[in-house]
Design a protein around this motif. Structure first.
Motif, PDB file in Angstrom:
ATOM      1  N   PRO A 196      19.498 116.487  61.701  1.00 29.79           N
ATOM      2  CA  PRO A 196      20.269 115.968  60.559  1.00 29.79           C
ATOM      3  C   PRO A 196      20.257 114.449  60.411  1.00 29.79           C
ATOM      4  CG  PRO A 196      21.435 117.789  61.554  1.00 29.79           C
ATOM      5  CD  PRO A 196      20.283 117.457  62.479  1.00 29.79           C
ATOM      6  N   PRO A 197      20.482 113.671  61.482  1.00 29.02           N
ATOM      7  CA  PRO A 197      20.424 112.217  61.296  1.00 29.02           C
ATOM      8  C   PRO A 197      19.026 111.729  60.891  1.00 29.02           C
ATOM      9  CG  PRO A 197      21.380 112.757  63.440  1.00 29.02           C
ATOM     10  CD  PRO A 197      20.913 114.022  62.830  1.00 29.02           C
ATOM     11  N   LEU A 198      17.986 112.308  61.488  1.00 29.99           N
ATOM     12  CA  LEU A 198      16.629 111.914  61.112  1.00 29.99           C
ATOM     13  C   LEU A 198      16.355 112.266  59.654  1.00 29.99           C
ATOM     14  CD1 LEU A 198      14.683 112.962  64.333  1.00 29.99           C
ATOM     15  CD2 LEU A 198      14.980 110.626  63.475  1.00 29.99           C
ATOM     16  N   TYR A 199      16.869 113.401  59.206  1.00 31.14           N
ATOM     17  CA  TYR A 199      16.674 113.821  57.818  1.00 31.14           C
ATOM     18  C   TYR A 199      17.338 112.829  56.854  1.00 31.14           C
ATOM     19  CZ  TYR A 199      16.400 116.841  53.735  1.00 31.14           C
ATOM     20  OH  TYR A 199      16.127 117.355  52.490  1.00 31.14           O
ATOM     21  N   GLU A 200      18.475 112.289  57.247  1.00 31.61           N
ATOM     22  CA  GLU A 200      19.157 111.294  56.421  1.00 31.61           C
ATOM     23  C   GLU A 200      18.420 109.959  56.412  1.00 31.61           C
ATOM     24  OE1 GLU A 200      23.073 111.082  58.071  1.00 31.61           O
ATOM     25  OE2 GLU A 200      23.744 112.888  57.027  1.00 31.61           O
ATOM     26  N   GLY A 201      17.600 109.710  57.418  1.00 29.41           N
ATOM     27  CA  GLY A 201      16.850 108.460  57.508  1.00 29.41           C
ATOM     28  C   GLY A 201      17.680 107.329  58.080  1.00 29.41           C
ATOM     29  N   GLY A 202      17.020 106.220  58.367  1.00 30.86           N
ATOM     30  CA  GLY A 202      17.710 105.049  58.904  1.00 30.86           C
ATOM     31  C   GLY A 202      16.952 104.435  60.060  1.00 30.86           C
ATOM     32  N   VAL A 203      17.683 103.663  60.859  1.00 24.32           N
ATOM     33  CA  VAL A 203      17.115 102.986  62.021  1.00 24.32           C
ATOM     34  C   VAL A 203      17.632 103.701  63.263  1.00 24.32           C
ATOM     35  CG1 VAL A 203      16.935 100.799  63.270  1.00 24.32           C
ATOM     36  CG2 VAL A 203      17.071 100.805  60.773  1.00 24.32           C
ATOM     37  N   PHE A 204      16.716 103.981  64.205  1.00 28.49           N
ATOM     38  CA  PHE A 204      17.053 104.756  65.387  1.00 28.49           C
ATOM     39  C   PHE A 204      16.476 104.112  66.644  1.00 28.49           C
ATOM     40  CE2 PHE A 204      16.851 107.565  61.795  1.00 28.49           C
ATOM     41  CZ  PHE A 204      17.966 108.356  61.925  1.00 28.49           C
ATOM     42  N   ARG A 205      17.224 104.245  67.719  1.00 26.69           N
ATOM     43  CA  ARG A 205      16.681 103.940  69.044  1.00 26.69           C
ATOM     44  C   ARG A 205      16.205 105.286  69.585  1.00 26.69           C
ATOM     45  NH1 ARG A 205      19.224 102.795  74.709  1.00 26.69           N
ATOM     46  NH2 ARG A 205      20.981 103.901  73.811  1.00 26.69           N
ATOM     47  N   VAL A 206      14.953 105.334  69.991  1.00 31.66           N
ATOM     48  CA  VAL A 206      14.351 106.583  70.462  1.00 31.66           C
ATOM     49  C   VAL A 206      13.879 106.395  71.891  1.00 31.66           C
ATOM     50  CG1 VAL A 206      12.526 108.278  70.068  1.00 31.66           C
ATOM     51  CG2 VAL A 206      13.574 107.127  68.122  1.00 31.66           C
ATOM     52  N   ARG A 207      14.206 107.358  72.732  1.00 31.50           N
ATOM     53  CA  ARG A 207      13.711 107.393  74.108  1.00 31.50           C
ATOM     54  C   ARG A 207      13.002 108.723  74.270  1.00 31.50           C
ATOM     55  NH1 ARG A 207      14.778 108.597  79.657  1.00 31.50           N
ATOM     56  NH2 ARG A 207      14.493 106.750  80.941  1.00 31.50           N
ATOM     57  N   GLY A 208      11.693 108.670  74.516  1.00 28.75           N
ATOM     58  CA  GLY A 208      10.934 109.905  74.612  1.00 28.75           C
ATOM     59  C   GLY A 208       9.747 109.786  75.545  1.00 28.75           C
ATOM     60  N   ILE A 209       9.104 110.912  75.754  1.00 25.93           N
ATOM     61  CA  ILE A 209       7.900 110.968  76.585  1.00 25.93           C
ATOM     62  C   ILE A 209       6.698 110.695  75.691  1.00 25.93           C
ATOM     63  CG2 ILE A 209       6.431 112.433  78.011  1.00 25.93           C
ATOM     64  CD1 ILE A 209       8.916 113.952  78.864  1.00 25.93           C
ATOM     65  N   MET A 210       5.923 109.686  76.032  1.00 20.81           N
ATOM     66  CA  MET A 210       4.725 109.371  75.259  1.00 20.81           C
ATOM     67  C   MET A 210       3.733 110.507  75.420  1.00 20.81           C
ATOM     68  SD  MET A 210       3.108 107.654  73.122  1.00 20.81           S
ATOM     69  CE  MET A 210       4.054 106.175  72.876  1.00 20.81           C
ATOM     70  N   SER A 211       3.235 111.009  74.301  1.00 24.31           N
ATOM     71  CA  SER A 211       2.335 112.158  74.316  1.00 24.31           C
ATOM     72  C   SER A 211       1.260 111.998  73.263  1.00 24.31           C
ATOM     73  CB  SER A 211       3.119 113.446  74.039  1.00 24.31           C
ATOM     74  OG  SER A 211       4.153 113.595  74.971  1.00 24.31           O
ATOM     75  N   LYS A 212       0.207 112.747  73.437  1.00 22.04           N
ATOM     76  CA  LYS A 212      -0.830 112.858  72.417  1.00 22.04           C
ATOM     77  C   LYS A 212      -0.725 114.273  71.875  1.00 22.04           C
ATOM     78  CE  LYS A 212      -4.481 110.485  72.769  1.00 22.04           C
ATOM     79  NZ  LYS A 212      -4.212 109.526  71.741  1.00 22.04           N
ATOM     80  N   VAL A 213      -0.643 114.392  70.559  1.00 23.62           N
ATOM     81  CA  VAL A 213      -0.509 115.695  69.917  1.00 23.62           C
ATOM     82  C   VAL A 213      -1.779 115.966  69.129  1.00 23.62           C
ATOM     83  CG1 VAL A 213       0.873 117.108  68.355  1.00 23.62           C
ATOM     84  CG2 VAL A 213       1.986 115.350  69.759  1.00 23.62           C
ATOM     85  N   SER A 214      -2.454 117.058  69.475  1.00 22.58           N
ATOM     86  CA  SER A 214      -3.660 117.465  68.756  1.00 22.58           C
ATOM     87  C   SER A 214      -3.245 118.348  67.590  1.00 22.58           C
ATOM     88  CB  SER A 214      -4.602 118.234  69.682  1.00 22.58           C
ATOM     89  OG  SER A 214      -5.026 117.411  70.740  1.00 22.58           O
ATOM     90  N   THR A 215      -3.603 117.927  66.382  1.00 24.94           N
ATOM     91  CA  THR A 215      -3.300 118.688  65.176  1.00 24.94           C
ATOM     92  C   THR A 215      -4.601 119.044  64.472  1.00 24.94           C
ATOM     93  OG1 THR A 215      -3.194 116.828  63.637  1.00 24.94           O
ATOM     94  CG2 THR A 215      -1.201 117.289  64.914  1.00 24.94           C
ATOM     95  N   SER A 216      -4.495 119.836  63.430  1.00 27.39           N
ATOM     96  CA  SER A 216      -5.690 120.199  62.664  1.00 27.39           C
ATOM     97  C   SER A 216      -6.297 118.986  61.971  1.00 27.39           C
ATOM     98  CB  SER A 216      -5.348 121.278  61.631  1.00 27.39           C
ATOM     99  OG  SER A 216      -4.335 120.803  60.769  1.00 27.39           O
ATOM    100  N   LYS A 217      -5.517 117.912  61.802  1.00 24.69           N
ATOM    101  CA  LYS A 217      -5.995 116.695  61.152  1.00 24.69           C
ATOM    102  C   LYS A 217      -6.434 115.627  62.145  1.00 24.69           C
ATOM    103  CE  LYS A 217      -3.039 117.512  57.207  1.00 24.69           C
ATOM    104  NZ  LYS A 217      -1.897 117.068  56.433  1.00 24.69           N
TER     105      LYS A 217
END
Length: 129
Positions: free
Chosen positions: A85-106
């Motif tokens: 929900p907060p991401l859907y509303e948009g704005g500025v965020f502090r994000v802490r995550g695991i750096m990853s590579k995501v393989s997509t069809s594109k």
């Protein structure tokens, strides 16, 4: 995750009482969910914390796992619906995550993975759009 961050994530419109019923809203797209899984996530051991800007109303947040592109060109791959929900509303965020590579069809994209058990990850709203 600190309770202060959880309090910032809560949106009253995502869970409310109507009469005698408690209603929870969740984002879902039938067209995205009926298609086959299109992503393979290659995680690293690197935890990254950064600040990003997210434009509101991203349709890709209705998929699972949800994915959203930031203005900085960083993608966020979201496994926990609390962050949607907060991401859907948009704005500025502090994000802490695991750096990853995501393989997509594109092709491959770099993404921060949040909402998983393997590490303390989170999305903290700093400012509304």
């Amino acid at each position: 995750m600190p309770i202060e961050i959880v309090a910032k994530l809560y949106r009253s419109w995502s869970r409310f009482v109507l009469g005698k019923r408690t209603i929870s809203l969740s984002f879902a797209s039938a067209s995205l969910r009926w298609s086959e899984e299109r992503r393979i996530v290659h995680t690293s051991n690197s935890i990254v914390e950064t600040t990003v800007h997210v434009d509101p109303y991203s349709y890709s947040l209705a998929d699972f796992p949800a994915i959203v592109e930031t203005r900085e060109g960083i993608y966020i791959l979201v496994y926990d619906g609390l962050f949607i929900p907060p991401l859907y509303e948009g704005g500025v965020f502090r994000v802490r995550g695991i750096m990853s590579k995501v393989s997509t069809s594109k092709g491959d994209i770099d993404a921060l993975v949040v909402g998983i058990r393997e590490a303390l990850t989170f999305v903290e709203p700093l400012r509304a759009r």
